[in-house]
Each structure stands twice: as structure tokens, then as C-alpha cells.
Write an enzyme that holds these catalytic residues in place. Structure first.
Site, PDB file in Angstrom:
ATOM      1  N   ASP A 100       0.866  -1.172   0.000  1.00  0.00           N
ATOM      2  CA  ASP A 100       0.000   0.000   0.000  1.00  0.00           C
ATOM      3  C   ASP A 100       0.913   1.236   0.000  1.00  0.00           C
ATOM      4  OD1 ASP A 100      -2.415   1.465   0.404  1.00  0.00           O
ATOM      5  OD2 ASP A 100      -2.271   1.284   2.561  1.00  0.00           O
ATOM      6  N   GLY A 102       3.901   1.192   1.070  1.00  0.00           N
ATOM      7  CA  GLY A 102       5.240   0.666   0.848  1.00  0.00           C
ATOM      8  C   GLY A 102       6.084   0.648   2.111  1.00  0.00           C
ATOM      9  N   THR A 104       5.744  -0.936   5.005  1.00  0.00           N
ATOM     10  CA  THR A 104       5.983  -2.252   5.607  1.00  0.00           C
ATOM     11  C   THR A 104       7.080  -3.002   4.854  1.00  0.00           C
ATOM     12  OG1 THR A 104       3.690  -2.369   6.315  1.00  0.00           O
ATOM     13  CG2 THR A 104       4.916  -4.439   6.253  1.00  0.00           C
TER      14      THR A 104
HETATM   15  P1  5GP Z   1       1.963  -0.500   3.719  1.00  0.00           P
HETATM   16  O1  5GP Z   1       3.015  -0.540   4.772  1.00  0.00           O
HETATM   17  O2  5GP Z   1       2.449  -0.822   2.341  1.00  0.00           O
HETATM   18  O3  5GP Z   1       1.159   0.754   3.759  1.00  0.00           O
HETATM   19  O4  5GP Z   1       0.904  -1.567   4.110  1.00  0.00           O
HETATM   20  C1  5GP Z   1       1.113  -2.864   3.967  1.00  0.00           C
HETATM   21  C2  5GP Z   1       0.324  -3.627   4.982  1.00  0.00           C
HETATM   22  O5  5GP Z   1      -0.914  -2.971   5.307  1.00  0.00           O
HETATM   23  C3  5GP Z   1      -0.031  -4.938   4.385  1.00  0.00           C
HETATM   24  O6  5GP Z   1       0.860  -5.917   4.826  1.00  0.00           O
HETATM   25  C4  5GP Z   1      -1.419  -5.192   4.911  1.00  0.00           C
HETATM   26  O7  5GP Z   1      -1.332  -5.914   6.099  1.00  0.00           O
HETATM   27  C5  5GP Z   1      -2.004  -3.854   5.244  1.00  0.00           C
HETATM   28  N1  5GP Z   1      -2.929  -3.385   4.186  1.00  0.00           N
HETATM   29  C6  5GP Z   1      -2.710  -2.443   3.250  1.00  0.00           C
HETATM   30  N2  5GP Z   1      -3.771  -2.283   2.460  1.00  0.00           N
HETATM   31  C7  5GP Z   1      -4.691  -3.157   2.883  1.00  0.00           C
HETATM   32  C8  5GP Z   1      -6.014  -3.498   2.445  1.00  0.00           C
HETATM   33  O8  5GP Z   1      -6.587  -2.964   1.473  1.00  0.00           O
HETATM   34  N3  5GP Z   1      -6.648  -4.458   3.166  1.00  0.00           N
HETATM   35  C9  5GP Z   1      -6.083  -5.086   4.230  1.00  0.00           C
HETATM   36  N4  5GP Z   1      -6.807  -6.009   4.853  1.00  0.00           N
HETATM   37  N5  5GP Z   1      -4.837  -4.802   4.665  1.00  0.00           N
HETATM   38  C10 5GP Z   1      -4.155  -3.854   3.996  1.00  0.00           C
END
Ligand code: 5GP
Ligand code: MG
Length: 175
Positions: A100, A102, A104
């Protein structure tokens, strides 16, 4: 909040995961591979991917969490369990359910890189490019989604819906 439209059926997910596994198997050509999955969302994906990868695949998991019970990232990415991992000299495939912002994947990647692996590649089932804050290279990607919050196939909202066999939109007020 309610379950909305189904975006990816169980059948289309299975087909795509099979294709990704075949591509990965070809690329690594028999070299032992260490999957590092990101808990908890990637558990279902890792299990299905592993089935298509054949022998010589080790699976480890790390914890990373920034969402709490919400649908927006909350604060810094908290990592757990990485301390017990020994990835020195290994070919590592980082696997997450969805990328999402990035944050994580970038955080997990830098921890993994610090352990001196032979190589690191990334594999995500879903990519939400419209929300990216940190550029992260994706070597293998299942599907691209728009700016929607999705659940099912291991992805949850506040601990719910992980068990859905398909991936659906979660309808949120005001988004
Ligand atoms: P980032 O760090 O890239 O913003 O988020 C990644 C983490 O957020 C993913 O591992 C996931 O657990 C959670 N996440 C991001 N978008 C979604 C979504 O649309 N649905 C769900 N259930 N989790 C999400
Ligand atoms: Mg996650």
C-alpha cells in the site's frame, strides 16, 4: 462497514498464485529459496505459493504491523521476530499480501538486507500503487488494485474476514 463487490474469486486467485509460483521456480532454477512472509496477512498466500514451489523452500515469518484495527496506517511499522532469523548467504523472497504505502515492505526489506542475504526479491499478491509513499521494487505481483480497502484470502479488517476464499472490497463510509 460491509463486504462489497468481489474483486478476485477463489478460482482466479488460485490460477494467478500458480502462475507466480511457476515463474519463481523458473527464476531460481533449483536454488534453495527462503521465503520470509509478513504476518499475519500473508499466511494464506505463502501457504498456497509454497505448494507450487516444490522442495528446497524454507519458510520463515516476521511480524509487521501498522494498521491496528483501522484501515489507515497508524504510526511506524513495528517489526517483531526478525532477531531470531539467520538469513546470511540465503536467497530470500519477501512475501506480503499487499503493498500500500510501501512502508511495511521497505522496513522489512532493510532488516532482511542487514542480515547479509545472498539476494532479496519481493513478491506480493496485491499492489495498490495509487497509495505509494515509499518506492519499493516488486519482483513478482499478483494483481493491481485501486484505492480500495480489501479483505479475504488472509487479509483482515480488525481480525475479521481472513477466512473468505475470495478477495472483496470493504465498503467504508466516506471513501
Ligand atoms: P503499507 O506498509 O504498504 O502501507 O501496508 C502494507 C500492509 O498494510 C499490508 O501488509 C497489509 O497488512 C495492510 N494493508 C494495506 N492495504 C490493505 C487493504 O486494502 N486491506 C487489508 N486487509 N490490509 C491492507
Ligand atoms: Mg500485512
Amino acid at each position: 462497514m460491509a463486504i462489497g463487490r468481489v474483486l478476485f474469486t477463489a478460482g482466479s486467485i488460485a490460477r494467478r498464485v500458480g502462475e507466480l509460483a511457476a515463474e519463481i521456480r523458473r527464476d531460481y532454477a533449483g536454488r534453495p529459496l527462503t521465503i520470509v512472509g509478513v504476518l499475519q496477512g500473508a499466511v494464506t498466500f505463502v501457504a498456497d505459493l509454497r505448494e507450487g514451489l516444490g522442495p528446497q523452500v524454507a519458510v520463515e515469518f516476521v511480524e509487521a504491523s501498522s494498521y491496528g484495527d483501522g484501515t489507515e496506517p497508524q504510526g511506524p511499522v513495528a517489526l517483531g521476530q526478525a532477531g531470531g532469523l539467520d538469513l546470511a548467504g540465503r536467497d530470500v523472497l519477501l512475501v506480503d499480501d499487499i503493498v500500500d504505502t510501501g512502508r511495511t515492505l521497505a522496513a522489512v526489506r532493510s532488516e532482511v538486507e542487514a542480515m547479509g542475504p545472498r539476494s532479496v526479491r519481493t513478491c506480493v499478491l496485491l499492489d495498490k500503487p495509487s497509495r505509494r509513499q515509499i518506492a519499493v521494487p516488486l519482483d513478482y505481483c499478483g494483481f493491481v488494485v485501486g484505492n480500495v480497502f480489501v479483505v479475504g484470502y488472509g487479509l483482515d479488517h480488525a481480525g475479521r474476514y481472513r477466512d473468505l476464499p475470495h478477495i472483496a472490497r470493504l465498503e467504508l463510509a466516506g471513501r
